[in-house]
Design an enzyme around this catalytic site. Structure first.
Site, PDB file in Angstrom:
ATOM      1  NE  ARG A  54      -6.821 -10.544   3.898  1.00  0.00           N
ATOM      2  CZ  ARG A  54      -7.791  -9.733   3.473  1.00  0.00           C
ATOM      3  NH1 ARG A  54      -7.694  -8.435   3.659  1.00  0.00           N
ATOM      4  NH2 ARG A  54      -8.872 -10.213   2.896  1.00  0.00           N
ATOM      5  CG  HIS A  94      -8.067  -7.498  -0.606  1.00  0.00           C
ATOM      6  ND1 HIS A  94      -6.905  -8.114  -0.180  1.00  0.00           N
ATOM      7  CD2 HIS A  94      -8.155  -6.354   0.132  1.00  0.00           C
ATOM      8  CE1 HIS A  94      -6.319  -7.393   0.749  1.00  0.00           C
ATOM      9  NE2 HIS A  94      -7.064  -6.313   0.961  1.00  0.00           N
ATOM     10  CE1 TYR A 121      -2.249  -6.950   3.369  1.00  0.00           C
ATOM     11  CE2 TYR A 121      -2.883  -6.538   1.097  1.00  0.00           C
ATOM     12  CZ  TYR A 121      -3.178  -6.508   2.442  1.00  0.00           C
ATOM     13  OH  TYR A 121      -4.398  -6.049   2.877  1.00  0.00           O
ATOM     14  CE1 TYR A 154      -4.313  -1.476   0.548  1.00  0.00           C
ATOM     15  CE2 TYR A 154      -3.008  -3.077   1.775  1.00  0.00           C
ATOM     16  CZ  TYR A 154      -4.181  -2.718   1.141  1.00  0.00           C
ATOM     17  OH  TYR A 154      -5.230  -3.603   1.113  1.00  0.00           O
ATOM     18  CG  HIS A 170      -9.766  -2.360   1.129  1.00  0.00           C
ATOM     19  ND1 HIS A 170     -10.127  -2.999   2.296  1.00  0.00           N
ATOM     20  CD2 HIS A 170      -8.456  -2.645   0.933  1.00  0.00           C
ATOM     21  CE1 HIS A 170      -9.083  -3.642   2.785  1.00  0.00           C
ATOM     22  NE2 HIS A 170      -8.061  -3.442   1.974  1.00  0.00           N
TER      23      HIS A 170
END
Length: 237
Positions: A160, A163, A150, A111, A165
């Site tokens: 995870r 995906h 990640y 991120y 959000h």
């Protein structure tokens, strides 16, 4: 999940997780210990309820807000994709002018945020955030790159699944949703307690987009369809 038009109601799974008895605490997902209420909910007096919601117009958006691949001086690294779908209420009625916001990791699974210390490269041409309003057909559309998996430290060797959000503001305060969209066939599904916190398999299936060849643009980007039903799509815990 399919929604045809305003007059055609959707069919929801016969699953208690859509009702008021949904269990928000999931032992395998450690954060729910702090997020899930452990005391009875308190009902507010009716006079304190306001069903009118915020109104968002095009003046609140920039031209490139829904194209995460064109917000910087160069092209981001990774697989370019198109994500689109329709936003409806649980009766199948279109919600026009809903604000749809997304945020995600880059193609390496990192991120663009100070607290993310995953030793994967940052991409100077990808910030990982976008927004748009649903159009007259209640459709949204984003161009982005497919996010990477990640590690997240919830348990030993925890990763995870890929995906994106989503945050949706409908036309009423009751039409509010924060959730995650996943990609079909991810091998990490079986190991992810956030995904499996939605206990019913049919409900979990609502979180997975489907590949769509008609949305796919030749020689340019793969397409995925993901419809959002406010009041039915599982929430993020």
């Amino acid at each position: 999940m399919a929604v045809t038009d305003e007059q055609t109601p959707i069919v929801l799974p016969d699953d208690p997780s859509f009702g008021p008895e949904v269990q928000l605490d999931y032992p395998g997902y450690r954060s729910t210990r702090l997020r899930a209420p452990n005391r009875p909910l308190v009902s507010l007096p009716e006079k304190l309820h306001d069903l009118e919601g915020p109104v968002f117009g095009n003046d609140a958006l920039d031209e490139l807000d829904n194209d995460l691949t064109r917000q910087h001086g160069g092209d981001p690294l990774g697989e370019r994709i198109i994500v689109t779908g329709r936003v409806c209420d649980e009766n199948g009625h279109a919600i026009r002018g809903a604000l749809v916001e997304v945020w995600q990791a880059n193609a390496a699974g990192r991120y663009h945020h100070d607290v993310d210390r995953h030793p994967a490269p940052l991409d100077p041409n990808f910030s990982g955030a976008g927004r748009c309003l649903t159009d007259d057909d209640a459709r949204y559309r984003f161009v982005t790159v497919r996010p990477g998996a990640y590690p997240w430290g919830n348990h030993e060797n925890a990763w995870r699944p890929a995906h994106i959000h989503f945050s949706i503001f409908g036309r009423l305060f009751t039409q509010r949703l924060v959730t995650q969209m996943y990609f079909p066939g991810d091998p990490l599904f079986a190991y992810d307690p956030i995904f499996n916190a939605v206990r019913d398999p049919k409900a979990r299936g609502l979180l997975v987009a489907r590949f769509d060849l008609d949305t796919t643009t030749p020689e340019w980007a793969l397409g995925f369809q993901w419809d959002i039903v406010l009041g039915a799509t599982p929430v993020e815990t």
